[in-house]
Design a protein around this motif. Structure first.
Motif, PDB file in Angstrom:
ATOM      1  N   ALA A 108      15.292  -7.334   1.059  1.00 51.73           N
ATOM      2  CA  ALA A 108      15.527  -8.702   0.766  1.00 51.73           C
ATOM      3  C   ALA A 108      14.578  -9.176  -0.666  1.00 51.73           C
ATOM      4  O   ALA A 108      15.125  -9.813  -1.582  1.00 51.73           O
ATOM      5  N   SER A 109      13.189  -9.011  -0.407  1.00 57.10           N
ATOM      6  CA  SER A 109      12.490  -9.366  -1.620  1.00 57.10           C
ATOM      7  C   SER A 109      12.042  -8.584  -2.495  1.00 57.10           C
ATOM      8  O   SER A 109      11.368  -8.850  -3.606  1.00 57.10           O
ATOM      9  N   GLY A 110      11.994  -7.371  -2.056  1.00 58.69           N
ATOM     10  CA  GLY A 110      11.562  -6.181  -3.128  1.00 58.69           C
ATOM     11  C   GLY A 110      10.109  -5.968  -3.068  1.00 58.69           C
ATOM     12  O   GLY A 110       9.536  -5.295  -4.028  1.00 58.69           O
ATOM     13  N   LYS A 111       9.442  -6.590  -2.317  1.00 57.26           N
ATOM     14  CA  LYS A 111       8.019  -6.533  -1.964  1.00 57.26           C
ATOM     15  C   LYS A 111       7.458  -5.092  -1.302  1.00 57.26           C
ATOM     16  O   LYS A 111       8.167  -4.717  -0.313  1.00 57.26           O
ATOM     17  N   LEU A 112       6.346  -4.761  -1.637  1.00 55.68           N
ATOM     18  CA  LEU A 112       5.921  -3.683  -1.144  1.00 55.68           C
ATOM     19  C   LEU A 112       5.426  -3.897   0.464  1.00 55.68           C
ATOM     20  O   LEU A 112       4.393  -4.680   0.680  1.00 55.68           O
ATOM     21  N   VAL A 128      14.333  -5.639 -10.532  1.00 53.97           N
ATOM     22  CA  VAL A 128      13.361  -4.254 -10.985  1.00 53.97           C
ATOM     23  C   VAL A 128      12.166  -4.441 -10.352  1.00 53.97           C
ATOM     24  O   VAL A 128      11.465  -5.190 -10.383  1.00 53.97           O
ATOM     25  N   ILE A 129      11.929  -3.266  -9.446  1.00 57.24           N
ATOM     26  CA  ILE A 129      10.810  -2.831  -8.593  1.00 57.24           C
ATOM     27  C   ILE A 129       9.858  -1.941  -9.106  1.00 57.24           C
ATOM     28  O   ILE A 129      10.334  -0.989  -9.125  1.00 57.24           O
ATOM     29  N   SER A 130       8.628  -2.493  -9.424  1.00 59.61           N
ATOM     30  CA  SER A 130       7.595  -1.624 -10.071  1.00 59.61           C
ATOM     31  C   SER A 130       6.513  -1.397  -8.834  1.00 59.61           C
ATOM     32  O   SER A 130       6.318  -2.155  -8.104  1.00 59.61           O
ATOM     33  N   GLY A 131       5.714  -0.224  -9.126  1.00 53.58           N
ATOM     34  CA  GLY A 131       4.781  -0.075  -7.950  1.00 53.58           C
ATOM     35  C   GLY A 131       4.284   1.399  -8.089  1.00 53.58           C
ATOM     36  O   GLY A 131       3.198   1.988  -7.915  1.00 53.58           O
ATOM     37  N   HIS A 132       5.441   2.274  -8.164  1.00 50.24           N
ATOM     38  CA  HIS A 132       5.113   3.977  -8.235  1.00 50.24           C
ATOM     39  C   HIS A 132       4.313   4.415  -9.547  1.00 50.24           C
ATOM     40  O   HIS A 132       4.516   3.585 -10.574  1.00 50.24           O
ATOM     41  N   ILE A 153      15.567   7.871  -2.428  1.00 50.82           N
ATOM     42  CA  ILE A 153      15.703   6.847  -2.003  1.00 50.82           C
ATOM     43  C   ILE A 153      16.321   7.005  -0.257  1.00 50.82           C
ATOM     44  O   ILE A 153      17.046   8.099  -0.032  1.00 50.82           O
ATOM     45  N   ALA A 154      15.939   6.085   0.547  1.00 49.13           N
ATOM     46  CA  ALA A 154      16.518   6.266   1.958  1.00 49.13           C
ATOM     47  C   ALA A 154      16.717   4.655   2.415  1.00 49.13           C
ATOM     48  O   ALA A 154      15.442   3.957   2.210  1.00 49.13           O
ATOM     49  N   VAL A 155      17.495   4.286   2.982  1.00 52.77           N
ATOM     50  CA  VAL A 155      17.668   2.872   3.670  1.00 52.77           C
ATOM     51  C   VAL A 155      17.552   3.077   4.993  1.00 52.77           C
ATOM     52  O   VAL A 155      18.473   3.877   5.575  1.00 52.77           O
ATOM     53  N   GLU A 156      16.799   2.091   5.810  1.00 51.61           N
ATOM     54  CA  GLU A 156      16.903   2.229   7.300  1.00 51.61           C
ATOM     55  C   GLU A 156      17.975   1.728   7.943  1.00 51.61           C
ATOM     56  O   GLU A 156      18.897   0.676   7.281  1.00 51.61           O
ATOM     57  N   PRO A 157      18.360   2.005   9.181  1.00 49.44           N
ATOM     58  CA  PRO A 157      19.679   1.708   9.728  1.00 49.44           C
ATOM     59  C   PRO A 157      19.796   0.121   9.945  1.00 49.44           C
ATOM     60  O   PRO A 157      20.938  -0.271   9.889  1.00 49.44           O
ATOM     61  N   GLY A 158      18.791  -0.627   9.994  1.00 49.56           N
ATOM     62  CA  GLY A 158      18.920  -2.022  10.292  1.00 49.56           C
ATOM     63  C   GLY A 158      18.968  -2.664   8.766  1.00 49.56           C
ATOM     64  O   GLY A 158      19.386  -4.125   9.068  1.00 49.56           O
ATOM     65  N   ASN A 159      18.779  -2.008   7.672  1.00 41.24           N
ATOM     66  CA  ASN A 159      19.048  -2.861   6.463  1.00 41.24           C
ATOM     67  C   ASN A 159      18.230  -3.751   6.179  1.00 41.24           C
ATOM     68  O   ASN A 159      18.240  -4.477   5.462  1.00 41.24           O
ATOM     69  N   GLN A 160      16.973  -3.379   6.678  1.00 45.53           N
ATOM     70  CA  GLN A 160      15.689  -4.491   6.366  1.00 45.53           C
ATOM     71  C   GLN A 160      14.773  -3.942   5.456  1.00 45.53           C
ATOM     72  O   GLN A 160      14.144  -4.701   4.435  1.00 45.53           O
ATOM     73  N   TRP A 161      14.669  -2.596   5.279  1.00 51.82           N
ATOM     74  CA  TRP A 161      13.648  -2.018   4.084  1.00 51.82           C
ATOM     75  C   TRP A 161      14.080  -0.737   3.820  1.00 51.82           C
ATOM     76  O   TRP A 161      15.235  -0.112   4.436  1.00 51.82           O
ATOM     77  N   ALA A 177      13.342   7.521 -13.940  1.00 56.31           N
ATOM     78  CA  ALA A 177      12.221   8.106 -14.488  1.00 56.31           C
ATOM     79  C   ALA A 177      11.334   7.324 -15.095  1.00 56.31           C
ATOM     80  O   ALA A 177      10.300   7.762 -15.583  1.00 56.31           O
ATOM     81  N   ASP A 178      11.545   5.784 -15.156  1.00 57.07           N
ATOM     82  CA  ASP A 178      10.443   4.912 -15.875  1.00 57.07           C
ATOM     83  C   ASP A 178       9.802   4.319 -14.661  1.00 57.07           C
ATOM     84  O   ASP A 178       8.923   3.499 -14.909  1.00 57.07           O
ATOM     85  N   LYS A 179       9.634   5.095 -13.558  1.00 65.38           N
ATOM     86  CA  LYS A 179       8.783   4.678 -12.486  1.00 65.38           C
ATOM     87  C   LYS A 179       9.231   3.490 -11.772  1.00 65.38           C
ATOM     88  O   LYS A 179       8.397   2.822 -10.810  1.00 65.38           O
ATOM     89  N   THR A 180      10.476   3.036 -11.973  1.00 62.18           N
ATOM     90  CA  THR A 180      10.884   1.775 -11.311  1.00 62.18           C
ATOM     91  C   THR A 180      11.977   2.246 -10.352  1.00 62.18           C
ATOM     92  O   THR A 180      12.785   3.180 -10.405  1.00 62.18           O
ATOM     93  N   ILE A 181      12.223   1.098  -9.787  1.00 56.64           N
ATOM     94  CA  ILE A 181      13.486   0.998  -8.685  1.00 56.64           C
ATOM     95  C   ILE A 181      14.251  -0.331  -9.140  1.00 56.64           C
ATOM     96  O   ILE A 181      13.775  -1.313  -9.070  1.00 56.64           O
ATOM     97  N   LYS A 182      15.504   0.026  -9.525  1.00 54.88           N
ATOM     98  CA  LYS A 182      16.375  -0.960  -9.752  1.00 54.88           C
ATOM     99  C   LYS A 182      17.246  -1.242  -8.857  1.00 54.88           C
ATOM    100  O   LYS A 182      17.893  -0.532  -8.242  1.00 54.88           O
ATOM    101  N   VAL A 183      17.844  -2.568  -8.433  1.00 55.80           N
ATOM    102  CA  VAL A 183      18.646  -2.888  -7.548  1.00 55.80           C
ATOM    103  C   VAL A 183      19.992  -3.714  -8.497  1.00 55.80           C
ATOM    104  O   VAL A 183      19.598  -4.634  -9.278  1.00 55.80           O
ATOM    105  N   TYR A 184      20.990  -3.274  -8.099  1.00 56.39           N
ATOM    106  CA  TYR A 184      22.361  -3.786  -8.801  1.00 56.39           C
ATOM    107  C   TYR A 184      23.112  -4.653  -7.756  1.00 56.39           C
ATOM    108  O   TYR A 184      23.175  -4.257  -6.683  1.00 56.39           O
ATOM    109  N   LYS A 185      23.759  -5.471  -8.193  1.00 51.70           N
ATOM    110  CA  LYS A 185      24.724  -6.485  -7.416  1.00 51.70           C
ATOM    111  C   LYS A 185      25.931  -6.415  -7.809  1.00 51.70           C
ATOM    112  O   LYS A 185      26.102  -6.651  -9.098  1.00 51.70           O
ATOM    113  N   GLU A 186      26.885  -6.754  -7.337  1.00 54.63           N
ATOM    114  CA  GLU A 186      28.431  -7.219  -7.812  1.00 54.63           C
ATOM    115  C   GLU A 186      28.282  -8.580  -8.336  1.00 54.63           C
ATOM    116  O   GLU A 186      27.615  -9.552  -7.765  1.00 54.63           O
TER     117      GLU A 186
END
Length: 447
Positions: A167-171, A132-136, A143-151, A415-424
Motif C-alpha cells: 500500500a505505501s511502498g515502504k521497505l 517509483v520505489i527505490s532501495g535496491h 518479484i512475488a506478491v504474497e497471497p494476502g496482498n499486503q506486501w 534495470a535502473d534499480k527501481t520498482i515501479k507501480v502502475y495503476k489504471e
C-alpha cells in the motif's frame, strides 16, 4: 507414236499437287465447321455439371429475380446430365462463365468468400505510473506478491531480497544470504515460506516467522534462473543454466525429478494444477510441456526462433503465452496448439503478466512495456518510463512484472534499480481514450 512426256523436277511436281489440292477445297477454306445445336447443349450441360456443381446452389446477388429463377430452373435440369432441348442449361452455363470472367463485379460475389477481419477488441482503460520505489543497489530481477496482498518481495543483483509494503511502498525487511544475483522469488500460499534462487546455484527456503533460511536444495550445476511453486502439492520446480529443470519435495528437500531434454539454459518455468503441470521455456528456443508423474517431456513446441525467456498462464482460460525476441505467441493446453502471434514489441521480451480482465503485459530489455488485449492480440498501449536520475539511458530495462492479487496494480522490476507501480486511469472512458482499431484483414499466422 507416243508423245514425249515432259519431265519436271520433284520440287515442281510437289507444288502442282499442293495447288490442285488447294483449288479443290478453296470454297471451304478458313470456314469453321457448322455448329450442331444438340451436341453443343449436351457439351455445355456436362461442363456445367462437372465444373460448377459445387457452387450452383449459391444465390446470385443483385442480379434480379428473373436471373435467379432462371438459374434455379436450369439447376433442376442438371441434377443429372443435361438433356438435349433444355435451353436453360446453356443460359446457366453462360451465366457462370460470365460471372467468372467479370472479376471484381457483383456477379462473382456469390462464388467468393469474404476475407476474415480482426474482431473488435475489448476496451481497457490505459495504465499510468503511480509510484517509483527505490532501495535496491543493483538491477531488480524478480518479484512475488504474497497471497494476502499486503506486501511483495523483490530479488536483486545486489544479492538481497527485500520485502515492501504494497500500500505505501515502504521497505519492511531485507534478507541477506545469497552471494550472487537473486533471479527468482516465490511466496507459498500453503505455508509461511519464501523461496529464492540465484546465480550462486543456490535454492533457499526462508521461514518468514523467523526471517532465516531453513532449507537448501542442492543439485543444480550452474546459475538458477527461475522457480515456481505447484499450486496444490508441496512441490518446488526450479530451472537453471545447466539446461535442466528440477522438481523438489519442499519438506524432505529430495530431488524428485531432473527434467532433461533442453539443450541450453532453461530460463523460465511455470506450474499449474491441470495437465501438463509443468511448462518450461529455454534459450534453445523451445517450450516443453512435462509429465510430472513420469518426469518426461509430453510435448515440445518449436515455433519460436529465438530464446524463450518468459511464460505466463492465463488465470481463467486453459491457455498460456510465451515471450521471445521474435514474437509473443499464445498457445492452447494441453497439447500446446498454436493460437496466434502478438507482433509489434520488437525487443527482447523478458517478462509477461496477464490478469483476469484479459490485459497482457510484456516488458522488454529496452525499457518498453506493451499492453495487449488477450483475445484479439490488439496492442492498446505502449509505455516507456524514464529512467531514474543518475542512471544511464542504457539502464532502461524491464526484468520482471506482476499484477497484485487485486489486479488493480502492476509492479515492474527494472534495470535502473527501481520498482515501479502502475495503476489504471480511473478517469479514462472509452470516449476519451477510444480504441484506435481498424478491422484490417488478418495476416497469415506465421509459426
Amino acid at each position: 507414236m507416243t508423245e514425249d512426256v515432259q519431265k519436271h523436277s520433284v520440287h515442281t511436281l510437289v507444288f502442282r499437287s499442293l495447288k490442285r489440292t488447294h483449288d479443290m477445297f478453296v470454297s471451304d477454306h478458313a470456314k469453321s465447321i457448322a455448329l450442331d445445336d444438340e451436341s453443343h447443349k449436351l457439351k455445355m450441360g456436362v461442363k456445367l455439371k462437372a465444373d460448377y456443381d459445387a457452387v450452383l446452389h449459391l444465390p446470385i446477388l443483385k442480379e434480379g429475380k428473373d436471373r435467379a429463377s432462371h438459374l434455379s430452373g436450369s439447376m433442376e435440369g442438371h441434377q443429372n446430365y443435361a438433356q438435349p432441348g433444355e435451353d436453360e442449361s446453356v443460359t446457366a452455363c453462360q451465366m457462370c462463365f460470365q460471372s467468372l470472367l467479370e472479376g471484381g463485379g457483383t456477379r462473382n460475389s456469390a462464388l467468393m468468400r469474404r476475407a476474415p477481419t480482426m474482431p473488435k477488441p475489448q476496451w481497457h482503460p490505459p495504465w499510468k505510473l503511480f509510484r517509483v520505489i527505490s532501495g535496491h543497489l543493483g538491477w531488480v530481477r524478480s518479484i512475488a506478491v504474497e497471497p494476502g496482498n499486503q506486501w511483495f518481495v523483490t530479488g536483486s543483483a545486489d544479492r538481497t531480497i527485500k520485502i515492501w509494503d504494497l500500500a505505501s511502498g515502504k521497505l519492511k525487511l531485507s534478507l541477506t544470504g545469497h552471494i550472487s544475483t537473486v533471479r527468482g522469488v516465490a511466496v507459498s500460499n500453503r505455508s509461511p515460506y519464501l523461496f529464492s534462487c540465484g546465480e550462486d546455484k543456490q535454492v533457499k527456503c526462508w521461514d518468514l516467522e523467523y526471517n532465516k533460511v531453513i532449507r537448501h536444495y542442492h543439485g543444480h550445476l550452474s546459475a538458477v534462473y527461475d522457480l515456481d511453486l505447484h499450486p496444490t502439492i508441496d512441490v518446488l520446480v526450479t530451472c537453471s543454466r545447466d539446461a535442466t529443470a528440477r522438481v523438489w519435495d519442499i519438506r524432505t528437500k529430495a530431488n524428485v525429478h531432473t527434467l532433461t531434454g533442453h539443450t541450453n539454459t532453461v530460463a523460465t518455468v511455470r506450474c499449474q494444477a491441470a495437465e501438463p503441470q509443468i511448462i518450461t521455456g529455454s534459450h534453445d528456443s523451445t517450450i516443453r510441456l512435462w509429465d510430472l508423474i513420469a518426469g518426461k517431456t509430453r510435448a515440445t513446441l518449436t515455433n519460436h526462433k529465438k530464446s524463450v525467456r518468459t511464460l505466463v498462464l492465463h488465470p481463467r482460460q486453459y491457455t498460456f503465452a510465451s515471450g521471445s525476441a521474435d514474437n509473443i505467441k499464445q498457445w492452447m493446453f494441453p497439447d500446446g496448439n498454436f493460437i496466434q502471434n502478438l507482433s509489434g514489441h520488437n525487443a527482447i521480451i523478458n517478462t509477461l503478466a496477464v490478469n483476469s480482465d484479459g490485459v497482457l503485459v510484456s516488458g522488454a530489455d529496452n525499457g518498453t512495456i506493451h499492453m495487449w488485449d488477450w483475445r484479439t492480440g490488439y496492442n492498446f498501449q505502449r509505455i516507456h518510463a524514464a529512467v531514474q536520475p543518475g542512471s544511464l539511458d542504457s539502464e532502461s530495462g524491464i526484468f520482471a512484472c506482476m499484477f497484485d492479487h487485486s489486479e488493480s496494480r502492476l509492479i515492474t522490476a527494472e534495470a535502473d534499480k527501481t520498482i515501479k507501480v502502475y495503476k489504471e486511469d480511473d478517469t479514462a472512458t472509452e470516449e476519451s481514450h477510444p480504441v484506435n482499431w481498424k478491422p484490417e484483414i488478418l495476416k497469415r499466422k506465421r509459426f
